[in-house]
Design a protein around this motif. Structure first.
Motif, short mmCIF file in Angstrom:
data_model
loop_
_atom_site.label_atom_id
_atom_site.label_comp_id
_atom_site.label_asym_id
_atom_site.label_seq_id
_atom_site.Cartn_x
_atom_site.Cartn_y
_atom_site.Cartn_z
N SER A 1 61.93 26.25 49.41
CA SER A 1 62.95 25.49 48.71
C SER A 1 64.36 25.94 49.06
O SER A 1 65.33 25.24 48.76
CB SER A 1 62.76 25.62 47.19
OG SER A 1 61.53 25.07 46.78
N ARG B 1 57.15 26.83 54.48
CA ARG B 1 56.50 25.67 53.88
C ARG B 1 55.03 25.60 54.29
O ARG B 1 54.15 25.34 53.45
CB ARG B 1 57.23 24.39 54.29
CG ARG B 1 56.71 23.12 53.60
CD ARG B 1 57.55 21.91 54.00
NE ARG B 1 57.08 20.71 53.33
CZ ARG B 1 57.47 20.32 52.12
NH1 ARG B 1 58.34 21.05 51.45
NH2 ARG B 1 56.99 19.22 51.57
N ARG C 1 52.12 26.29 51.52
CA ARG C 1 51.17 25.21 51.24
C ARG C 1 49.75 25.76 51.28
O ARG C 1 48.92 25.44 50.41
CB ARG C 1 51.34 24.07 52.25
CG ARG C 1 50.43 22.87 51.97
CD ARG C 1 50.47 21.87 53.10
NE ARG C 1 51.79 21.29 53.27
CZ ARG C 1 52.23 20.22 52.59
NH1 ARG C 1 51.44 19.66 51.67
NH2 ARG C 1 53.43 19.75 52.80
N GLU D 1 58.03 20.69 40.36
CA GLU D 1 58.17 19.59 41.31
C GLU D 1 58.00 20.09 42.74
O GLU D 1 57.39 19.41 43.58
CB GLU D 1 59.53 18.92 41.13
CG GLU D 1 59.64 18.13 39.83
CD GLU D 1 61.08 17.68 39.55
OE1 GLU D 1 61.96 17.97 40.39
OE2 GLU D 1 61.32 17.07 38.49
N ALA D 2 58.52 21.29 43.00
CA ALA D 2 58.41 21.86 44.35
C ALA D 2 56.96 22.17 44.70
O ALA D 2 56.51 21.90 45.83
CB ALA D 2 59.27 23.10 44.47
N THR E 1 54.18 20.86 43.31
CA THR E 1 53.38 19.64 43.39
C THR E 1 53.69 18.88 44.68
O THR E 1 52.83 18.20 45.24
CB THR E 1 53.59 18.74 42.17
OG1 THR E 1 54.99 18.43 42.02
CG2 THR E 1 53.11 19.44 40.90
N ASP E 2 54.93 19.03 45.17
CA ASP E 2 55.30 18.41 46.45
C ASP E 2 54.49 19.02 47.59
O ASP E 2 54.30 18.37 48.63
CB ASP E 2 56.79 18.60 46.71
CG ASP E 2 57.25 17.92 47.99
OD1 ASP E 2 57.01 16.72 48.15
OD2 ASP E 2 57.85 18.62 48.85
#
Length: 386
Positions: A107, A117, A121, A139-140, A142-143
């Protein structure tokens, strides 16, 4: 429950994320849970991300490192900061795993963000549940593919200065007068005293704040509190202070004790930390304990606690002009400054305490440990009604 907590370094570290982990352990034990802490070799900022992050990834292929994670617990908590060392090992653990995400590395505006990232993940995919400190953090995650039903938002409490150091303790009178008196007296003073509190590193935006002070029309005194974690950045900021002719206006206080920091906040008008990214920003809540409205960045989770125009002013990251406008607005209108100070203190008083935050985390842990659906909380912790 028997709970493990895995993290880099030690629970004694002083930054907000470590304080969160430490308070969580204290409250879980107070609730009757047995908590075993597994402290891993610190893979922090020393030497820069180019060195620290690969070292963490190397831990992720070490069988000896994996053996340290095999403890007899019902559920394992992991501070997501340690994800480079954990993501490959988690598949081999027999217990369910819940991650604590203060904020994702991906982020932040970094050169290595694509790598972060990809690894984060994969790490998140090994978890059975995620504790997030803000709606922005949720939100980050779940993204990156986490099921929202497997998350809980449990923000940190801001009670670091509860007790004799707190401005609120003078509310009943005494030499300091009431809280309302102190706010009114501060707001009427000519020079605007601004406090910056945070590690002296690029993400925290001290350089942006100094440029904002230089661009402001108001007379501003800035005190920067925090330990240096990036010497190159600190040298750049000091040179910036010199170039802008602010050597008499900007003071680098270094790392202060809680008592010294409380004294600084008590005498300030505003807390300004225009970070390039904050997962939550516990310092904003801590400043509000002293009735300090916040100048905070829109990037990240600050909006969970800072209401623009009410308890502080939100600015865009890397935008000195908006910082200057915010400081000028507060300096030029003492009545507005006093009202925002009172609103900031009220917001602090409504904020959840550690007991409430831990209760939400514990419900998630119990559900995961029992093999149930971790759909326990899909909304932020509600404020305590006034």
């Amino acid at each position: 429950m028997k709970i493990g907590l895995t993290l880099y370094g030690s629970l004694d570290e002083q930054s907000g994320g470590f304080r969160y982990d430490r308070k969580l352990v204290e409250e879980l034990r107070r609730a009757g849970d047995a908590v075993e802490v597994i402290e891993l070799p610190w893979r922090g900022a020393a030497g820069g991300a180019w060195r620290a992050y690969p070292r963490g990834l190397l831990d992720g292929v070490s069988p000896r490192f994996r053996d340290r994670l095999r403890v007899d617990v019902d559920v394992m908590l992991q501070d997501e900061l340690a994800h480079p060392s954990l993501w490959r090992h988690n598949r081999a653990l027999s217990c369910p795993i819940v991650g604590i995400v203060h904020h994702l590395r991906a982020s932040e505006p970094r050169r290595l963000s694509p790598l972060y990232r990809a690894v984060e993940r994969r790490y998140l995919d090994t978890l059975d549940g995620v504790v997030c400190n803000s709606t922005a953090t949720r939100e980050a995650v779940t993204d990156l593919g986490v099921d929202p039903d497997a998350t809980v938002v449990a923000p940190p409490a801001g009670d670091r200065f509860e007790g004799p150091n707190s401005l609120g303790d003078s509310a009943g009178g005494g030499d300091g007068g009431t809280l309302a008196d102190r706010i009114a007296d501060r707001a009427a003073e000519r020079s605007l005293r601004v406090a910056f509190v945070g590690n002296l590193a690029p993400r925290k935006g001290l350089d942006t704040l100094v440029e904002g002070v230089a661009a402001a029309d108001a007379e501003i005194d800035l005190t920067a509190v925090g330990r240096s974690v990036d010497e190159s950045h600190v040298r750049d900021v000091r040179r910036l202070v010199d170039r802008r002719g602010l050597t008499e206006r900007v003071r680098f206080a270094g790392r202060l004790s809680d008592g010294e920091l409380a004294a600084t906040l008590r005498e300030s008008h505003v807390l300004a930390v225009p970070s390039r990214y904050e997962g939550f920003g516990i310092v904003y809540v801590e400043g509000m304990a002293f009735g300090l409205p916040a100048v905070a960045s829109r990037a990240g989770g600050a909006e969970d606690v800072v209401t623009d125009g009410e308890t502080g002013l939100l600015v865009d990251p890397d935008d000195p002009e908006s910082v200057a406008d915010a400081l000028d607005a507060l300096a030029s209108d003492p009545d507005r400054l006093a009202e925002m100070s009172r609103a900031a203190r009220r917001r602090y008083e409504r904020h959840p305490d550690w007991k409430e935050t831990t209760a939400r985390v514990r419900r998630l842990l119990a559900a995961v440990a029992d093999g149930d659906s971790p759909d326990v909380a899909q909304s932020p912790v509600p404020e305590v009604p006034t």
